[in-house]
Scaffold this active site. Structure first.
Site, PDB file in Angstrom:
ATOM      1  N   PRO A   2       0.982  -1.233   0.090  1.00 30.80           N
ATOM      2  CG  PRO A   2      -0.005  -0.995   2.102  1.00 30.80           C
ATOM      3  CD  PRO A   2       0.658  -2.119   1.177  1.00 30.80           C
ATOM      4  CD  GLU A   3       2.821   4.085  -3.949  1.00 29.10           C
ATOM      5  OE1 GLU A   3       2.939   5.374  -3.632  1.00 29.10           O
ATOM      6  OE2 GLU A   3       3.358   3.437  -4.957  1.00 29.10           O
ATOM      7  CG  HIS A  96      -4.557 -16.023   5.131  1.00 27.35           C
ATOM      8  ND1 HIS A  96      -3.603 -17.247   5.188  1.00 27.35           N
ATOM      9  CD2 HIS A  96      -5.238 -16.244   3.995  1.00 27.35           C
ATOM     10  CE1 HIS A  96      -3.933 -17.876   4.070  1.00 27.35           C
ATOM     11  NE2 HIS A  96      -4.783 -17.162   3.440  1.00 27.35           N
ATOM     12  NE  ARG A 117       1.374 -12.076  -0.768  1.00 31.08           N
ATOM     13  CZ  ARG A 117       1.324 -11.004  -1.769  1.00 31.08           C
ATOM     14  NH1 ARG A 117       2.553 -10.692  -2.275  1.00 31.08           N
ATOM     15  NH2 ARG A 117       0.160 -10.545  -2.048  1.00 31.08           N
ATOM     16  CE  LYS A 160      20.323  12.783  -0.109  1.00 32.74           C
ATOM     17  NZ  LYS A 160      20.751  12.720   1.245  1.00 32.74           N
TER      18      LYS A 160
END
Ligand code: ZN
Length: 286
Positions: A2-3, A96, A117, A160
């Site tokens: 997920p973002e 699960h 998972r 940077k």
């Protein structure tokens, strides 16, 4: 994975359904889901019991539930397939189901952590004076945080020796931007992913941040975008939505701006999607 918008959708769900409820008991059904809690499953469950959940909080993709008056918080690791579900007590256990949290009230619902998972899990941490779990104290603010400092971000980019997509995914500079939203924002800003950040002017940085926020807010408005069909938000509704994407996952399809086929290139064990015409590669200087 997920973002930020998906995680924010989950956070809002938790705020609505779980905030300010007192934990009656927690049951760990699979020790792997609390493996980050060194003292073990019994200790984890014991430490939650009897405490009231504060306002669920988020920074970047990290989500946590503060436990009031303990100086601690439960950090959720959603991993690849983790889900936080609020379910009626009588709903059958998910295949699960890893952790179940019951509350000391008559609302009739419980919080469930389900993970096919088992890469994800829950863990308990001390919080900093700012209220962050100590293990994520080094994570930068995310672009939807009202206290995110655009000017400091621009100065960091200028200093940077890095490229723009690497910088967008650098959690110490800006948090919560993953591969999907980085590609989308770069497409909107017409920036190639390998563009050196030292070449970005302040207006370009401002424009890029605006696009990052726009793509995230657009995803939030439709309940999050996710390519993992396993992802389900906190009240069990699928967050799957991909129709609004302009670059990510569109290899070979015409750019929605100029019609040139979108390209995909391997990038740091992932992929970068871009329009070769709108997003010109940087000139190589010797
Ligand atoms: Zn184009």
């Amino acid at each position: 994975m997920p973002e930020l918008p998906e995680v924010e959708v989950v956070r809002r769900g938790l705020e609505r359904w779980v905030a300010h409820r007192t934990v009656a008991d927690a049951e760990v059904l699979h020790p792997r889901a609390v493996r980050r809690h060194v003292a073990g499953p019994d200790d984890f469950a014991h430490r939650l019991k009897g405490h009231r959940v504060g306002t669920p909080s988020r920074r970047g993709k990290y989500l946590w539930l503060p436990l009031e008056d303990t100086g601690q918080a439960v950090l959720a690791h959603l991993g690849m397939s983790g889900q936080l579900l609020v379910q009626p007590h009588e709903a059958p256990a998910e295949k699960h189901l890893r952790i179940r949290v019951r509350f000391a009230d008559a609302l009739g619902t419980e919080l469930r952590f389900v993970d096919q998972r088992t890469f994800g899990g829950l863990s308990l941490h001390e919080t900093t004076p700012e209220g962050l779990p100590d293990v994520i104290a080094h994570i930068a603010r995310d672009p939807l945080d009202p206290l995110f400092d655009d000017e400091a971000f621009h100065q960091a980019l200028r200093r940077k020796r890095t490229t723009v997509k690497r910088a967008l995914l650098d959690q110490s500079l800006i948090s919560g931007v993953g591969n999907i939203y980085a590609d989308e924002a770069l497409w909107r800003a017409r920036l190639h992913y390998e563009r050196p950040t030292a070449t970005l002017t302040r207006p370009r940085t401002t424009e890029l941040l605006g696009h990052v926020r726009d793509v995230m807010n657009a995803a939030l408005a439709v309940g999050g975008t996710s390519f993992d069909s396993l992802y389900v938000n906190v009240n069990g509704e699928s967050g799957y939505f991909d129709r609004s994407l302009d670059a990510y996952g569109r290899e070979g399809l015409p750019c929605r701006r100029c019609g040139t086929p979108v390209r995909r290139r391997p990038w740091m064990n992932r992929s970068s999607y871009f329009c070769p015409k709108c997003q010109r590669p940087p000139r190589v200087t010797a």
